[in-house]
Design a protein around this motif. Structure first.
Motif, PDB file in Angstrom:
ATOM      1  N   TRP A 103       0.838  -1.199   0.000  1.00 47.91           N
ATOM      2  CA  TRP A 103       0.000   0.000   0.000  1.00 47.91           C
ATOM      3  C   TRP A 103       0.877   1.255   0.000  1.00 47.91           C
ATOM      4  O   TRP A 103       1.840   1.337   0.752  1.00 47.91           O
ATOM      5  CB  TRP A 103      -0.904   0.035   1.229  1.00 47.91           C
ATOM      6  N   ASP A 104       0.505   2.233  -0.827  1.00 52.23           N
ATOM      7  CA  ASP A 104       1.187   3.528  -0.830  1.00 52.23           C
ATOM      8  C   ASP A 104       0.293   4.547  -0.136  1.00 52.23           C
ATOM      9  O   ASP A 104      -0.857   4.767  -0.558  1.00 52.23           O
ATOM     10  CB  ASP A 104       1.492   3.986  -2.253  1.00 52.23           C
ATOM     11  N   VAL A 105       0.825   5.166   0.916  1.00 50.25           N
ATOM     12  CA  VAL A 105       0.035   6.062   1.758  1.00 50.25           C
ATOM     13  C   VAL A 105       0.700   7.428   1.819  1.00 50.25           C
ATOM     14  O   VAL A 105       1.881   7.548   2.161  1.00 50.25           O
ATOM     15  CB  VAL A 105      -0.110   5.487   3.183  1.00 50.25           C
ATOM     16  N   ALA A 106      -0.062   8.466   1.481  1.00 48.89           N
ATOM     17  CA  ALA A 106       0.410   9.848   1.594  1.00 48.89           C
ATOM     18  C   ALA A 106      -0.085  10.432   2.915  1.00 48.89           C
ATOM     19  O   ALA A 106      -1.140  10.034   3.430  1.00 48.89           O
ATOM     20  CB  ALA A 106      -0.106  10.684   0.428  1.00 48.89           C
ATOM     21  N   ILE A 107       0.668  11.376   3.451  1.00 43.93           N
ATOM     22  CA  ILE A 107       0.297  12.023   4.717  1.00 43.93           C
ATOM     23  C   ILE A 107      -0.030  13.488   4.451  1.00 43.93           C
ATOM     24  O   ILE A 107       0.828  14.262   4.019  1.00 43.93           O
ATOM     25  CB  ILE A 107       1.445  11.929   5.747  1.00 43.93           C
ATOM     26  N   THR A 108      -1.278  13.867   4.697  1.00 44.24           N
ATOM     27  CA  THR A 108      -1.699  15.258   4.560  1.00 44.24           C
ATOM     28  C   THR A 108      -1.795  15.891   5.948  1.00 44.24           C
ATOM     29  O   THR A 108      -1.592  15.225   6.970  1.00 44.24           O
ATOM     30  CB  THR A 108      -3.061  15.360   3.856  1.00 44.24           C
ATOM     31  N   GLN A 109      -2.129  17.151   5.977  1.00 41.68           N
ATOM     32  CA  GLN A 109      -2.306  17.840   7.264  1.00 41.68           C
ATOM     33  C   GLN A 109      -3.452  17.228   8.066  1.00 41.68           C
ATOM     34  O   GLN A 109      -3.475  17.317   9.300  1.00 41.68           O
ATOM     35  CB  GLN A 109      -2.580  19.325   7.035  1.00 41.68           C
ATOM     36  N   ASP A 110      -4.401  16.613   7.360  1.00 38.54           N
ATOM     37  CA  ASP A 110      -5.581  16.062   8.028  1.00 38.54           C
ATOM     38  C   ASP A 110      -5.500  14.564   8.281  1.00 38.54           C
ATOM     39  O   ASP A 110      -6.405  13.981   8.864  1.00 38.54           O
ATOM     40  CB  ASP A 110      -6.836  16.362   7.189  1.00 38.54           C
ATOM     41  N   GLY A 111      -4.399  13.933   7.845  1.00 39.27           N
ATOM     42  CA  GLY A 111      -4.268  12.510   8.085  1.00 39.27           C
ATOM     43  C   GLY A 111      -3.828  11.753   6.846  1.00 39.27           C
ATOM     44  O   GLY A 111      -3.537  12.342   5.795  1.00 39.27           O
ATOM     45  N   PRO A 112      -3.787  10.413   6.926  1.00 39.27           N
ATOM     46  CA  PRO A 112      -3.305   9.594   5.810  1.00 39.27           C
ATOM     47  C   PRO A 112      -4.350   9.402   4.719  1.00 39.27           C
ATOM     48  O   PRO A 112      -5.558   9.400   4.980  1.00 39.27           O
ATOM     49  CB  PRO A 112      -2.973   8.264   6.490  1.00 39.27           C
ATOM     50  N   ILE A 113      -3.864   9.243   3.496  1.00 35.16           N
ATOM     51  CA  ILE A 113      -4.698   8.971   2.326  1.00 35.16           C
ATOM     52  C   ILE A 113      -4.020   7.884   1.503  1.00 35.16           C
ATOM     53  O   ILE A 113      -2.816   7.950   1.267  1.00 35.16           O
ATOM     54  CB  ILE A 113      -4.890  10.243   1.473  1.00 35.16           C
ATOM     55  N   ILE A 114      -4.770   6.895   1.087  1.00 33.82           N
ATOM     56  CA  ILE A 114      -4.196   5.829   0.274  1.00 33.82           C
ATOM     57  C   ILE A 114      -4.099   6.284  -1.186  1.00 33.82           C
ATOM     58  O   ILE A 114      -5.093   6.693  -1.789  1.00 33.82           O
ATOM     59  CB  ILE A 114      -5.024   4.546   0.381  1.00 33.82           C
ATOM     60  N   ILE A 115      -2.894   6.226  -1.728  1.00 33.92           N
ATOM     61  CA  ILE A 115      -2.665   6.605  -3.110  1.00 33.92           C
ATOM     62  C   ILE A 115      -2.979   5.438  -4.042  1.00 33.92           C
ATOM     63  O   ILE A 115      -3.663   5.594  -5.051  1.00 33.92           O
ATOM     64  CB  ILE A 115      -1.204   7.059  -3.325  1.00 33.92           C
ATOM     65  N   GLU A 116      -2.454   4.264  -3.710  1.00 31.10           N
ATOM     66  CA  GLU A 116      -2.723   3.085  -4.529  1.00 31.10           C
ATOM     67  C   GLU A 116      -2.349   1.824  -3.778  1.00 31.10           C
ATOM     68  O   GLU A 116      -1.704   1.873  -2.718  1.00 31.10           O
ATOM     69  CB  GLU A 116      -1.976   3.149  -5.858  1.00 31.10           C
ATOM     70  N   ALA A 117      -2.763   0.711  -4.336  1.00 31.90           N
ATOM     71  CA  ALA A 117      -2.397  -0.602  -3.808  1.00 31.90           C
ATOM     72  C   ALA A 117      -1.641  -1.344  -4.900  1.00 31.90           C
ATOM     73  O   ALA A 117      -2.031  -1.303  -6.065  1.00 31.90           O
ATOM     74  CB  ALA A 117      -3.644  -1.388  -3.403  1.00 31.90           C
ATOM     75  N   ASN A 118      -0.552  -1.988  -4.525  1.00 31.63           N
ATOM     76  CA  ASN A 118       0.311  -2.651  -5.495  1.00 31.63           C
ATOM     77  C   ASN A 118       0.216  -4.165  -5.354  1.00 31.63           C
ATOM     78  O   ASN A 118       0.546  -4.721  -4.300  1.00 31.63           O
ATOM     79  CB  ASN A 118       1.755  -2.208  -5.289  1.00 31.63           C
ATOM     80  N   GLU A 119      -0.214  -4.803  -6.416  1.00 30.32           N
ATOM     81  CA  GLU A 119      -0.329  -6.259  -6.399  1.00 30.32           C
ATOM     82  C   GLU A 119       1.038  -6.928  -6.553  1.00 30.32           C
ATOM     83  O   GLU A 119       1.209  -8.080  -6.172  1.00 30.32           O
ATOM     84  CB  GLU A 119      -1.284  -6.728  -7.498  1.00 30.32           C
ATOM     85  N   PHE A 120       2.029  -6.190  -7.107  1.00 36.41           N
ATOM     86  CA  PHE A 120       3.386  -6.717  -7.265  1.00 36.41           C
ATOM     87  C   PHE A 120       4.380  -5.756  -6.611  1.00 36.41           C
ATOM     88  O   PHE A 120       5.179  -5.108  -7.303  1.00 36.41           O
ATOM     89  CB  PHE A 120       3.745  -6.896  -8.748  1.00 36.41           C
ATOM     90  N   PRO A 121       4.352  -5.614  -5.284  1.00 41.09           N
ATOM     91  CA  PRO A 121       5.266  -4.664  -4.640  1.00 41.09           C
ATOM     92  C   PRO A 121       6.721  -5.060  -4.852  1.00 41.09           C
ATOM     93  O   PRO A 121       7.054  -6.244  -4.944  1.00 41.09           O
ATOM     94  CB  PRO A 121       4.877  -4.760  -3.159  1.00 41.09           C
ATOM     95  N   ASP A 122       7.583  -4.043  -4.925  1.00 44.03           N
ATOM     96  CA  ASP A 122       9.015  -4.280  -5.137  1.00 44.03           C
ATOM     97  C   ASP A 122       9.618  -4.835  -3.850  1.00 44.03           C
ATOM     98  O   ASP A 122       9.867  -4.097  -2.903  1.00 44.03           O
ATOM     99  CB  ASP A 122       9.708  -2.981  -5.528  1.00 44.03           C
ATOM    100  N   LEU A 123       9.857  -6.133  -3.830  1.00 39.73           N
ATOM    101  CA  LEU A 123      10.356  -6.762  -2.613  1.00 39.73           C
ATOM    102  C   LEU A 123      11.844  -6.521  -2.390  1.00 39.73           C
ATOM    103  O   LEU A 123      12.338  -6.722  -1.280  1.00 39.73           O
ATOM    104  CB  LEU A 123      10.050  -8.262  -2.637  1.00 39.73           C
TER     105      LEU A 123
END
Length: 347
Positions: free
Chosen positions: A303-323
């Motif tokens: 999961w890619d998560v961005a942090i804003t002033q108001d809290g976290p937001i999910i940008i995308e989900a990766n089915e093949f994350p770079d291990l």
């Protein structure tokens, strides 16, 4: 045929003063060849360094591929949601999962906004479309990314203040590909101190174990470098491990080998030190990912998560994350007690 990025990485290895002695390198290379039962070319990406003493704790190429491609860990139905950025955005909205606002999108030369289809073939038509979108939605900028974005490739920003310039630069790419057009997030001010040029994201990896429990396997953070609008390591960004117990960054950020394989104690642009920086809303980010996994129960997701002033937001989900990044950020992923279960499940 050895891929270009591996050839570039090998050139870095040859020049790197951090490498072990050649007798040591040969011995370790042969040891991994025997134990992993594959030609361990991955050794020359990172494990050759003199400070790496636990080479057996790192994933081999075959082990990483086994996790990424296992039908026991991944279902095609779930992967279809993650692999298409438009579908994923609509999925998140349907389930009240915070994600960047979807403003408009396009299928090649067909552009869509507020239930209307605009057929576009000329520069002026594309300028008019985005001017309408920006004015009607009261946005100054839009972040555009391909439906099947990988490594940040093809992403761009359209600015109302530089509309003619941005359209001229990106028109051919937009008209020949499928893009979603999202609101540009306002990143948390503390993270902007490190790098304000792009949204810098947490990568949080989840695994649903054989008892159906959702586990957070690893967390690392990625930072863009220079004027890059994305933070991805495949686009020249850097990445650093995060202590899962307190949300603090570790001491050293790393760079992909084919970009130079350098270590960074400070961000190369801001000179802001990484060590002990506390990621804002870290606990909330982990909780958000655990919640999202309940709605999208693929067994291994990055999961890619961005942090804003108001809290976290999910940008995308990766089915093949770079291990590889996860492996090096962790310090040898096989030290994680759940990795053996994952590999057994993936078989």
């Amino acid at each position: 045929m050895i891929p270009k990025h591996q050839r570039e990485g090998f050139k870095v290895f040859l020049k790197d003063k951090r490498k072990k002695t050649y007798p040591k390198i040969i011995k370790e290379f042969l040891t991994l060849w025997r134990s992993k039962k594959e030609l361990p070319l991955y050794y020359f990406k990172y494990l050759y360094r003199s400070d790496i003493t636990n080479i057996e704790d790192y994933l081999s190429t075959k082990e990483a591929a086994k996790i990424q491609k296992s039908p026991k860990l991944h279902r095609m139905e779930y992967m279809a949601i993650m692999s298409n950025k438009l579908v994923f955005s609509l999925f998140c909205k349907q389930n009240c999962i915070p994600t960047p606002e979807l403003v408009s999108y396009n299928f090649g030369s067909n552009f869509y906004f507020k239930n209307e289809c605009f057929k576009i073939s000329k520069n002026k038509e594309l300028q008019s479309f985005f001017y309408k979108v920006l004015v009607d939605s009261q946005k100054d900028r839009l972040f555009l990314k391909p439906f099947s974005l990988f490594g940040g490739k093809g992403a761009c920003i359209i600015r109302k203040s530089h509309l003619e310039e941005d359209i001229k630069e990106n028109m051919d790419l937009l008209l020949t590909n499928d893009y979603i057009h999202e609101d540009v997030l306002n990143q948390h001010e503390d993270i902007n101190k490190i790098n304000p040029s792009c949204i810098n994201t947490l990568r949080i990896e989840t695994y649903i174990d054989k008892n159906n429990k959702i586990n957070i396997m690893n967390v690392f953070m990625r930072f863009g470098v220079g004027n890059n609008i994305v933070d991805n390591g495949h686009s020249g960004g850097i990445y650093i491990g995060v202590d899962r117990t307190n949300g603090k960054l570790k001491e050293v950020a790393m760079e992909e080998a084919h970009f130079g394989g350098r270590d960074f104690y400070k961000h190369p642009n801001s000179d802001y030190p990484f060590k002990d920086f506390v990621v804002p809303f870290f606990k909330e980010s982990c909780e958000l990912v655990l919640k999202a996994t309940q709605f999208l129960p693929d067994r291994y997701i990055g999961w890619d998560v961005a942090i804003t002033q108001d809290g976290p937001i999910i940008i995308e989900a990766n089915e093949f994350p770079d291990l590889f990044m996860s492996d090096t950020a962790y310090g040898g992923y096989l030290k994680n007690p759940l990795l053996k279960e994952i590999l057994a499940e993936a078989s």
